[in-house]
Design a protein around this motif. Structure first.
Motif, PDB file in Angstrom:
ATOM      1  N   GLN A  12     -13.558  19.428  12.356  1.00  0.00           N
ATOM      2  CA  GLN A  12     -12.964  18.147  11.980  1.00  0.00           C
ATOM      3  C   GLN A  12     -11.531  18.323  11.489  1.00  0.00           C
ATOM      4  OE1 GLN A  12     -15.821  16.616   9.149  1.00  0.00           O
ATOM      5  NE2 GLN A  12     -17.009  15.583  10.742  1.00  0.00           N
ATOM      6  N   LEU A  13     -11.280  19.360  10.718  1.00  0.00           N
ATOM      7  CA  LEU A  13      -9.918  19.612  10.256  1.00  0.00           C
ATOM      8  C   LEU A  13      -8.984  19.909  11.425  1.00  0.00           C
ATOM      9  CD1 LEU A  13     -10.608  21.859   7.133  1.00  0.00           C
ATOM     10  CD2 LEU A  13      -9.708  19.532   7.091  1.00  0.00           C
ATOM     11  N   ALA A  14      -9.442  20.731  12.336  1.00  0.00           N
ATOM     12  CA  ALA A  14      -8.611  21.095  13.483  1.00  0.00           C
ATOM     13  C   ALA A  14      -8.235  19.886  14.316  1.00  0.00           C
ATOM     14  CB  ALA A  14      -9.337  22.123  14.346  1.00  0.00           C
ATOM     15  N   GLY A  15      -9.177  18.937  14.447  1.00  0.00           N
ATOM     16  CA  GLY A  15      -8.929  17.781  15.299  1.00  0.00           C
ATOM     17  C   GLY A  15      -8.349  16.582  14.602  1.00  0.00           C
ATOM     18  N   SER A  16      -8.546  16.473  13.279  1.00  0.00           N
ATOM     19  CA  SER A  16      -8.186  15.241  12.567  1.00  0.00           C
ATOM     20  C   SER A  16      -6.867  15.314  11.810  1.00  0.00           C
ATOM     21  CB  SER A  16      -9.297  14.879  11.565  1.00  0.00           C
ATOM     22  OG  SER A  16     -10.539  14.691  12.206  1.00  0.00           O
ATOM     23  N   VAL A  17      -6.393  16.512  11.516  1.00  0.00           N
ATOM     24  CA  VAL A  17      -5.147  16.650  10.757  1.00  0.00           C
ATOM     25  C   VAL A  17      -3.990  16.796  11.747  1.00  0.00           C
ATOM     26  CG1 VAL A  17      -3.884  18.013   9.061  1.00  0.00           C
ATOM     27  CG2 VAL A  17      -6.361  17.709   8.830  1.00  0.00           C
ATOM     28  N   PRO A  18      -3.049  15.845  11.766  1.00  0.00           N
ATOM     29  CA  PRO A  18      -1.992  15.879  12.779  1.00  0.00           C
ATOM     30  C   PRO A  18      -0.878  16.857  12.432  1.00  0.00           C
ATOM     31  CG  PRO A  18      -1.645  14.019  11.331  1.00  0.00           C
ATOM     32  CD  PRO A  18      -2.940  14.669  10.890  1.00  0.00           C
ATOM     33  N   PRO A  19      -0.075  17.245  13.417  1.00  0.00           N
ATOM     34  CA  PRO A  19       1.125  18.021  13.119  1.00  0.00           C
ATOM     35  C   PRO A  19       2.003  17.232  12.144  1.00  0.00           C
ATOM     36  CG  PRO A  19       0.697  17.973  15.480  1.00  0.00           C
ATOM     37  CD  PRO A  19      -0.237  16.981  14.870  1.00  0.00           C
ATOM     38  N   GLY A  20       2.693  17.927  11.284  1.00  0.00           N
ATOM     39  CA  GLY A  20       3.550  17.246  10.326  1.00  0.00           C
ATOM     40  C   GLY A  20       2.871  16.930   9.010  1.00  0.00           C
ATOM     41  N   ALA A  21       1.580  17.229   8.895  1.00  0.00           N
ATOM     42  CA  ALA A  21       0.883  17.000   7.634  1.00  0.00           C
ATOM     43  C   ALA A  21       1.407  17.959   6.570  1.00  0.00           C
ATOM     44  CB  ALA A  21      -0.614  17.193   7.812  1.00  0.00           C
TER      45      ALA A  21
ATOM     46  N   ALA B 208       0.827  -1.204   0.000  1.00  0.00           N
ATOM     47  CA  ALA B 208       0.000   0.000   0.000  1.00  0.00           C
ATOM     48  C   ALA B 208       0.865   1.258   0.000  1.00  0.00           C
ATOM     49  CB  ALA B 208      -0.922   0.015   1.212  1.00  0.00           C
ATOM     50  N   ASP B 209       0.336   2.309  -0.599  1.00  0.00           N
ATOM     51  CA  ASP B 209       0.977   3.621  -0.593  1.00  0.00           C
ATOM     52  C   ASP B 209       0.140   4.656   0.150  1.00  0.00           C
ATOM     53  OD1 ASP B 209       3.214   2.991  -2.498  1.00  0.00           O
ATOM     54  OD2 ASP B 209       1.526   2.613  -3.841  1.00  0.00           O
ATOM     55  N   TYR B 210      -1.155   4.374   0.306  1.00  0.00           N
ATOM     56  CA  TYR B 210      -2.102   5.283   0.932  1.00  0.00           C
ATOM     57  C   TYR B 210      -2.914   4.527   1.978  1.00  0.00           C
ATOM     58  CZ  TYR B 210      -1.740   8.430  -3.223  1.00  0.00           C
ATOM     59  OH  TYR B 210      -1.326   9.264  -4.230  1.00  0.00           O
ATOM     60  N   VAL B 211      -3.597   5.280   2.829  1.00  0.00           N
ATOM     61  CA  VAL B 211      -4.622   4.696   3.696  1.00  0.00           C
ATOM     62  C   VAL B 211      -5.684   5.766   3.972  1.00  0.00           C
ATOM     63  CG1 VAL B 211      -3.402   5.247   5.861  1.00  0.00           C
ATOM     64  CG2 VAL B 211      -5.118   3.411   5.803  1.00  0.00           C
ATOM     65  N   ILE B 212      -6.945   5.357   3.894  1.00  0.00           N
ATOM     66  CA  ILE B 212      -8.065   6.235   4.227  1.00  0.00           C
ATOM     67  C   ILE B 212      -8.253   6.228   5.743  1.00  0.00           C
ATOM     68  CG2 ILE B 212     -10.547   6.612   3.967  1.00  0.00           C
ATOM     69  CD1 ILE B 212     -10.329   4.999   1.315  1.00  0.00           C
ATOM     70  N   VAL B 213      -8.402   7.385   6.338  1.00  0.00           N
ATOM     71  CA  VAL B 213      -8.715   7.461   7.772  1.00  0.00           C
ATOM     72  C   VAL B 213      -9.853   8.454   7.972  1.00  0.00           C
ATOM     73  CG1 VAL B 213      -6.401   6.803   8.560  1.00  0.00           C
ATOM     74  CG2 VAL B 213      -6.934   9.218   8.224  1.00  0.00           C
ATOM     75  N   GLY B 214     -10.719   8.155   8.931  1.00  0.00           N
ATOM     76  CA  GLY B 214     -11.788   9.081   9.290  1.00  0.00           C
ATOM     77  C   GLY B 214     -12.975   9.078   8.355  1.00  0.00           C
TER      78      GLY B 214
ATOM     79  N   ASP C 153      -9.681  12.931  17.423  1.00  0.00           N
ATOM     80  CA  ASP C 153      -8.397  12.551  18.019  1.00  0.00           C
ATOM     81  C   ASP C 153      -7.946  11.183  17.514  1.00  0.00           C
ATOM     82  OD1 ASP C 153      -8.224  14.891  19.466  1.00  0.00           O
ATOM     83  OD2 ASP C 153      -8.961  14.015  21.341  1.00  0.00           O
ATOM     84  N   ASP C 154      -8.880  10.234  17.415  1.00  0.00           N
ATOM     85  CA  ASP C 154      -8.542   8.908  16.887  1.00  0.00           C
ATOM     86  C   ASP C 154      -7.997   9.029  15.469  1.00  0.00           C
ATOM     87  OD1 ASP C 154      -9.540   7.618  19.186  1.00  0.00           O
ATOM     88  OD2 ASP C 154     -11.551   7.437  18.324  1.00  0.00           O
ATOM     89  N   ILE C 155      -8.658   9.842  14.678  1.00  0.00           N
ATOM     90  CA  ILE C 155      -8.293   9.969  13.267  1.00  0.00           C
ATOM     91  C   ILE C 155      -6.932  10.647  13.126  1.00  0.00           C
ATOM     92  CG2 ILE C 155      -8.986  11.087  11.113  1.00  0.00           C
ATOM     93  CD1 ILE C 155     -11.951  10.597  12.410  1.00  0.00           C
ATOM     94  N   ALA C 156      -6.672  11.665  13.933  1.00  0.00           N
ATOM     95  CA  ALA C 156      -5.362  12.314  13.897  1.00  0.00           C
ATOM     96  C   ALA C 156      -4.258  11.328  14.251  1.00  0.00           C
ATOM     97  CB  ALA C 156      -5.341  13.503  14.857  1.00  0.00           C
ATOM     98  N   ALA C 157      -4.520  10.458  15.236  1.00  0.00           N
ATOM     99  CA  ALA C 157      -3.523   9.462  15.635  1.00  0.00           C
ATOM    100  C   ALA C 157      -3.286   8.443  14.523  1.00  0.00           C
ATOM    101  CB  ALA C 157      -3.967   8.757  16.914  1.00  0.00           C
ATOM    102  N   LYS C 158      -4.359   8.066  13.827  1.00  0.00           N
ATOM    103  CA  LYS C 158      -4.205   7.132  12.707  1.00  0.00           C
ATOM    104  C   LYS C 158      -3.444   7.778  11.554  1.00  0.00           C
ATOM    105  CE  LYS C 158      -8.201   4.188  13.653  1.00  0.00           C
ATOM    106  NZ  LYS C 158      -9.323   3.444  13.059  1.00  0.00           N
ATOM    107  N   ALA C 159      -3.743   9.027  11.271  1.00  0.00           N
ATOM    108  CA  ALA C 159      -3.026   9.732  10.204  1.00  0.00           C
ATOM    109  C   ALA C 159      -1.544   9.862  10.552  1.00  0.00           C
ATOM    110  CB  ALA C 159      -3.641  11.101   9.968  1.00  0.00           C
ATOM    111  N   ALA C 160      -1.249  10.140  11.809  1.00  0.00           N
ATOM    112  CA  ALA C 160       0.146  10.236  12.238  1.00  0.00           C
ATOM    113  C   ALA C 160       0.846   8.887  12.091  1.00  0.00           C
ATOM    114  CB  ALA C 160       0.220  10.730  13.681  1.00  0.00           C
ATOM    115  N   ALA C 161       0.137   7.805  12.418  1.00  0.00           N
ATOM    116  CA  ALA C 161       0.703   6.460  12.248  1.00  0.00           C
ATOM    117  C   ALA C 161       0.967   6.171  10.777  1.00  0.00           C
ATOM    118  CB  ALA C 161      -0.246   5.414  12.826  1.00  0.00           C
ATOM    119  N   ALA C 162       0.068   6.625   9.917  1.00  0.00           N
ATOM    120  CA  ALA C 162       0.269   6.459   8.477  1.00  0.00           C
ATOM    121  C   ALA C 162       1.520   7.197   8.014  1.00  0.00           C
ATOM    122  CB  ALA C 162      -0.953   6.959   7.717  1.00  0.00           C
ATOM    123  N   HIS C 163       1.683   8.428   8.464  1.00  0.00           N
ATOM    124  CA  HIS C 163       2.860   9.203   8.092  1.00  0.00           C
ATOM    125  C   HIS C 163       4.137   8.508   8.573  1.00  0.00           C
ATOM    126  CE1 HIS C 163       0.189  13.074   8.090  1.00  0.00           C
ATOM    127  NE2 HIS C 163       0.001  12.333   7.013  1.00  0.00           N
ATOM    128  N   GLU C 164       4.103   7.996   9.785  1.00  0.00           N
ATOM    129  CA  GLU C 164       5.274   7.316  10.346  1.00  0.00           C
ATOM    130  C   GLU C 164       5.646   6.096   9.515  1.00  0.00           C
ATOM    131  OE1 GLU C 164       8.442   6.673  12.917  1.00  0.00           O
ATOM    132  OE2 GLU C 164       7.095   8.407  12.783  1.00  0.00           O
TER     133      GLU C 164
END
Length: 249
Positions: A145-154, A87-93, A106-117
């Motif tokens: 939703q944007l404020a809470g779901s998009v993690p730092p480092g995006a 995989a190259d992508y993952v859908i979250v949220g 918060d769950d979605i931001a954590a999943k997005a951060a895990a995807a980036h990692e």
């Protein structure tokens, strides 16, 4: 150079090994599609689909991931595991995850951060319900939703935002062109306040995208592609959407 437009197909809990003939048809039809193509099949199919794609310009993604890279989480799949099988992508949220599984921003931001990692591109979904639209809360809901779901480092390289009005998904209904433009414009403006390259970040529209309305949707400002549900299951339908996106530039 800005990233190419993206046609992303979310198969949801549909498809089996026999359905991989649709992948073969896409490969045959699009040796040079003019846009990026992504298929997000059920996790069990990612590896066999990877084998069918070969060197064709079609990317693969997961439909969800866990916040942890491994551990005692029966039934879950990590971003690291998705990356490992191709995989190259993952859908979250996605709204279905938010509604069916009670996922929070918060769950979605954590999943997005895990995807980036894990070196995956996170497609972060946002969208309002029909009640929220009718009560004039759409932009407030999207901003929250944007404020809470998009993690730092995006960044534009590791993140895609998909606007999917919940009331339009699978309903055959779509917002007006002005409504889509308003939301996408607000998303771009909000992200510009916290992401340096927000101008290049791809914003997808999702919610009953089909061959008959694709060209009209892709002509809207700040729409850089689509997250397609049911229409992505058939190569003919998804192919028509891909062509419309490629022709839109």
């Amino acid at each position: 150079m800005s990233p190419r437009r993206l046609a992303a197909g979310n198969w949801k809990m549909n498809g089996d090994l026999a359905a991989l003939t649709q992948i073969d048809a896409l490969c045959d039809a699009f040796p040079d599609p003019g846009c990026d193509i992504l298929i997000c099949p059920p996790a069990l199919l990612i590896h066999p689909v990877k084998g069918r794609i070969g060197a064709h310009p079609i990317a693969l993604g997961g439909q969800d991931c866990h916040t942890r890279s491994s551990g005692a989480h029966t039934g879950d799949i990590s971003a690291v595991q998705l990356k490992d099988v191709g995989a190259d992508y993952v859908i979250v949220g996605h709204s279905e995850r938010r509604a069916d599984h009670g996922e929070t921003d918060d769950d979605i931001a954590a999943k997005a951060a895990a995807a980036h990692e894990a070196d995956l591109i996170a497609i972060i979904c946002v969208g309002e319900t029909e009640a929220q639209r009718d009560s004039g809360q759409t932009l407030e809901v999207i901003e929250t939703q944007l404020a809470g779901s998009v993690p730092p480092g995006a960044t534009a390289l590791n993140t895609v935002i998909a606007y999917e009005p919940v009331w339009a998904i699978g309903s055959g209904r779509t917002p007006t062109k002005d409504q889509i433009a308003e939301v996408h414009g607000r998303i771009r403006a909000v992200l510009a306040q916290r992401i340096r390259d927000a101008a290049d970040l791809r914003l997808l529209y999702g919610g009953s995208v089909k061959p008959s309305n694709a060209a009209e949707i892709f002509a809207i400002a700040d729409v850089d592609g689509a997250l397609v549900g049911g229409a992505s299951l058939k190569a003919d339908d998804f192919g028509a959407i891909i062509r419309a996106l490629g022709e839109a530039g």
